[in-house]
Design an enzyme around this catalytic site. Structure first.
Site, mmCIF file in Angstrom:
data_model
loop_
_atom_site.group_PDB
_atom_site.id
_atom_site.type_symbol
_atom_site.label_atom_id
_atom_site.label_comp_id
_atom_site.label_asym_id
_atom_site.label_seq_id
_atom_site.Cartn_x
_atom_site.Cartn_y
_atom_site.Cartn_z
ATOM 1 N N GLN A 275 9.135 4.401 -19.761
ATOM 2 C CA GLN A 275 8.329 5.640 -19.838
ATOM 3 C C GLN A 275 9.192 6.897 -20.305
ATOM 4 O OE1 GLN A 275 6.329 6.056 -16.019
ATOM 5 N NE2 GLN A 275 8.395 5.767 -14.988
ATOM 6 N N HIS A 307 0.913 13.590 -0.285
ATOM 7 C CA HIS A 307 1.349 12.491 0.329
ATOM 8 C C HIS A 307 1.208 12.347 2.076
ATOM 9 C CE1 HIS A 307 3.811 12.873 -3.168
ATOM 10 N NE2 HIS A 307 3.858 11.415 -3.298
ATOM 11 N N ASP A 329 9.577 8.277 -6.400
ATOM 12 C CA ASP A 329 10.251 9.648 -6.368
ATOM 13 C C ASP A 329 10.810 9.901 -4.937
ATOM 14 O OD1 ASP A 329 7.705 10.038 -4.801
ATOM 15 O OD2 ASP A 329 6.698 10.186 -6.618
ATOM 16 N N GLU A 349 9.595 -0.166 -7.167
ATOM 17 C CA GLU A 349 9.272 0.592 -8.257
ATOM 18 C C GLU A 349 9.793 0.139 -9.652
ATOM 19 O OE1 GLU A 349 8.830 3.292 -10.960
ATOM 20 O OE2 GLU A 349 8.334 3.976 -8.813
ATOM 21 N N ASP A 383 8.080 -5.065 -11.013
ATOM 22 C CA ASP A 383 6.613 -4.874 -11.495
ATOM 23 C C ASP A 383 5.973 -5.128 -10.204
ATOM 24 O OD1 ASP A 383 3.986 -4.397 -13.246
ATOM 25 O OD2 ASP A 383 3.886 -6.424 -12.243
ATOM 26 N N ALA A 384 5.003 -4.110 -9.623
ATOM 27 C CA ALA A 384 4.372 -4.439 -8.276
ATOM 28 C C ALA A 384 3.673 -5.847 -8.429
ATOM 29 C CB ALA A 384 3.725 -3.293 -7.728
ATOM 30 N N ASP A 402 1.157 3.646 -4.039
ATOM 31 C CA ASP A 402 1.193 4.958 -4.611
ATOM 32 C C ASP A 402 1.334 4.848 -6.330
ATOM 33 O OD1 ASP A 402 1.430 7.742 -5.118
ATOM 34 O OD2 ASP A 402 3.574 7.902 -4.157
#
Length: 545
Positions: A275, A307, A329, A349, A383-384, A402
């Site tokens: 991305q 959050h 993040d 992530e 990848d989740a 998230d």
């Protein structure tokens, strides 16, 4: 423009204008025409893929954008083929002019679309604004020009040496399909990573113009008058000049367009293999902004409210082991680590560049409380969905999803029944899962589809809705915190495998919080007031978002 040829023999088709007067042997001429077919097919597919990629990036929902671009282009190719029937008597001149125009339109399409996006603002609702129609217009124009290529090339190859129609079509389509394969592979594996979207498609346009012009001016130059040859040469040189100038200025253009989109305080802008990541502000009193693929994911103005609302209710119970899906993040992990009895936090992530920024960027690492320096935090780049399939059988007390908005096609699988089934496998019997399911007020159907999908996976759910002030966390395609379509609220779903979880701020909370048991009850009632019943679950084979 076209010099006279021998009269047609008896029984010849109306378009027949005599054999081509070639400077090479017919066999070599056929090879050169088929090579041109190969290159033109590769360029044509790059134009198509570029429009799909850019539209998906700017608008979101890649399935819809791919469907629109490809269906319009295929339709236009049919129209172009019909139109080209009238040009067969002037096949060489028509093909040369067509390739010059295609190189110009295709090579400049990405820059034109991105310029409109950057300087005219929001792309608006479904087909409500000019830029979306501009995407359709480019798809239509490129499709018309690509469709006109085949009849003209068929005429040129037949003029070199007549053969049965079936054999000629087989030769032509073989070269066309192989070229399409090369173009389709070159775009994601060569052009996009090495040159980027804009420069890559400009280079493609330059190749298109050179090959098309060389074929006509080199192999079929005797079919054209002297004036036609000079006009065609001038046209190709002009196209190459435009593309070369645009390529030289592309960095300045991108910088100006980025400022138009994000403002003038862009500090970091990088394109990873996954991305585009942009950081703005964070210095001189300006709030930090983290954008992923043009979508504002974090705003320093009120990210703490988002959050806090995401993490705090999930921590109202056992929370020694916590799994954060997404959240590279570090901001969700920051909220988790406020609880001193947390023993381990695993972050999954997909983009290592986001984690690296969260570690190294002074403003972002300060905002996340330098969580990556905490020995309890472990990061996995994966990848989740894939990670959960291979996750060890050690259960987690809390799982925090998230993740990007479900309206983004690449994220749809992360809001599927299968995904929540995988999450349930790693939850402790009394464990809790919390999911950000997008804004409730503007997208209630999406929100309740997420909730319905979680229930279909065997989870007991408690939805809640929290006001977002200016909604600095802009889910979906919104570009700035002040965008008119920024969500006015955040919708969450808390779930557990055994019993419907109660909403609470946590008796062992680390600090005073704006979330009280009463405010969370109100948040639940606010969500329930919008409930849509009877929505089917979203699955991998039947996505509902």
């Amino acid at each position: 423009m076209i010099e006279p040829h021998a009269p047609a023999p008896p029984g010849a088709p109306p378009s027949w204008v005599g054999p081509a007067r070639l400077p090479v042997r017919p066999g070599t001429g056929r090879f050169l025409v088929l090579a041109c077919v190969f290159v033109c097919a590769a360029c044509g597919l790059v134009y198509e893929l570029e429009l799909v990629a850019l539209a998906s990036y700017l608008i979101g929902d890649s399935v819809t954008q791919a469907s629109v671009v490809l269906s319009v282009m295929v339709f236009a190719m049919g129209i172009g083929s019909l139109v080209a029937k009238r040009l067969r008597r002037h096949a060489a001149a028509a093909f040369g002019a067509l390739e010059a125009l295609l190189a110009l339109v295709g090579g400049c399409s990405a820059m034109a679309l991105y310029a409109v996006f950057a300087w005219t603002g929001d792309w608006g609702g479904l087909w409500a604004s000019g830029p979306r129609w501009l995407l359709v217009a480019f798809s239509l124009a490129i499709g018309l020009l690509i469709g006109a290529e085949v009849p003209l090339l068929m005429e040129l190859i037949q003029r070199i040496r007549r053969q049965d129609a079936g054999g000629a079509v087989a030769d032509l389509f073989a070269a066309d399909y192989v070229g399409a394969l090369v173009g389709g592979l070159a775009f994601p594996f060569l052009l996009l990573p090495l040159l980027g979207q804009l420069t890559g498609v400009m280079l493609t346009g330059g190749v298109n113009a050179v090959v098309g012009g060389a074929l006509v001016l080199g192999l079929f130059r005797r079919d054209l008058t002297r004036r036609a040859r000079w006009l065609l040469l001038a046209a190709n040189l002009a196209v190459l000049g435009v593309l070369a100038t645009a390529a030289v200025l592309v960095d300045d253009f991108e910088r100006a367009a980025r400022e138009a989109v994000y403002g003038q305080d862009v500090r970091v802008a990088l394109k990873t293999g996954i991305q585009e990541v942009v950081l703005t502000g964070g210095t001189g009193g300006r709030p930090l902004g983290l954008y992923l693929d043009g979508r504002l994911r974090v705003s320093g103005r009120d990210e703490h409210r988002y959050h806090e609302a995401l993490v705090t209710p999930a921590m109202d119970g056992p929370h020694a082991r916590v799994l954060v899906l997404g959240g590279g993040d570090g901001l969700a992990a920051r909220e988790v680590l406020r609880y001193q009895d947390v023993r381990r936090v695993d972050i999954v992530e997909i983009d290592p560049a986001v984690v690296d920024l969260a570690r190294r960027d002074p403003a972002l690492s300060r905002l996340n409380g330098h969580v990556y320096g905490d020995a309890r935090v472990r990061v996995t780049t994966a990848d989740a969905f894939r990670r959960l399939r291979t996750a060890p059988p050690v259960p987690y007390d809390v799982v925090i999803a998230d993740l990007p908005d479900p309206g983004i096609t690449a994220s749809t699988k992360l809001y599927s029944e299968e995904f929540y089934g995988l999450v349930r496998r790693v939850l402790a019997p009394e464990g809790r899962l919390v999911v950000h399911a997008g804004p409730v007020s503007s997208r209630p159907r999406v929100f309740w589809t997420v909730e319905s999908t979680m229930r279909a996976a065997g989870l007991r759910t408690t939805p809640y809705r929290v006001g977002g002030r200016d909604s600095g966390f802009a889910a979906g395609p919104d570009r700035t915190a002040g965008a008119s379509r920024a969500p006015r609220d955040w919708g969450f779903v808390l779930a557990s495998p055994r019993a419907r979880p109660a909403l609470g701020p946590g008796a062992r909370g680390p600090r005073p919080t704006t979330l009280t048991r009463e405010s969370l009850r109100a948040a639940r009632r606010a969500a329930e007031a919008t409930r849509i019943v009877g929505l089917p679950a979203s699955t991998l084979v039947h996505p509902r978002y």
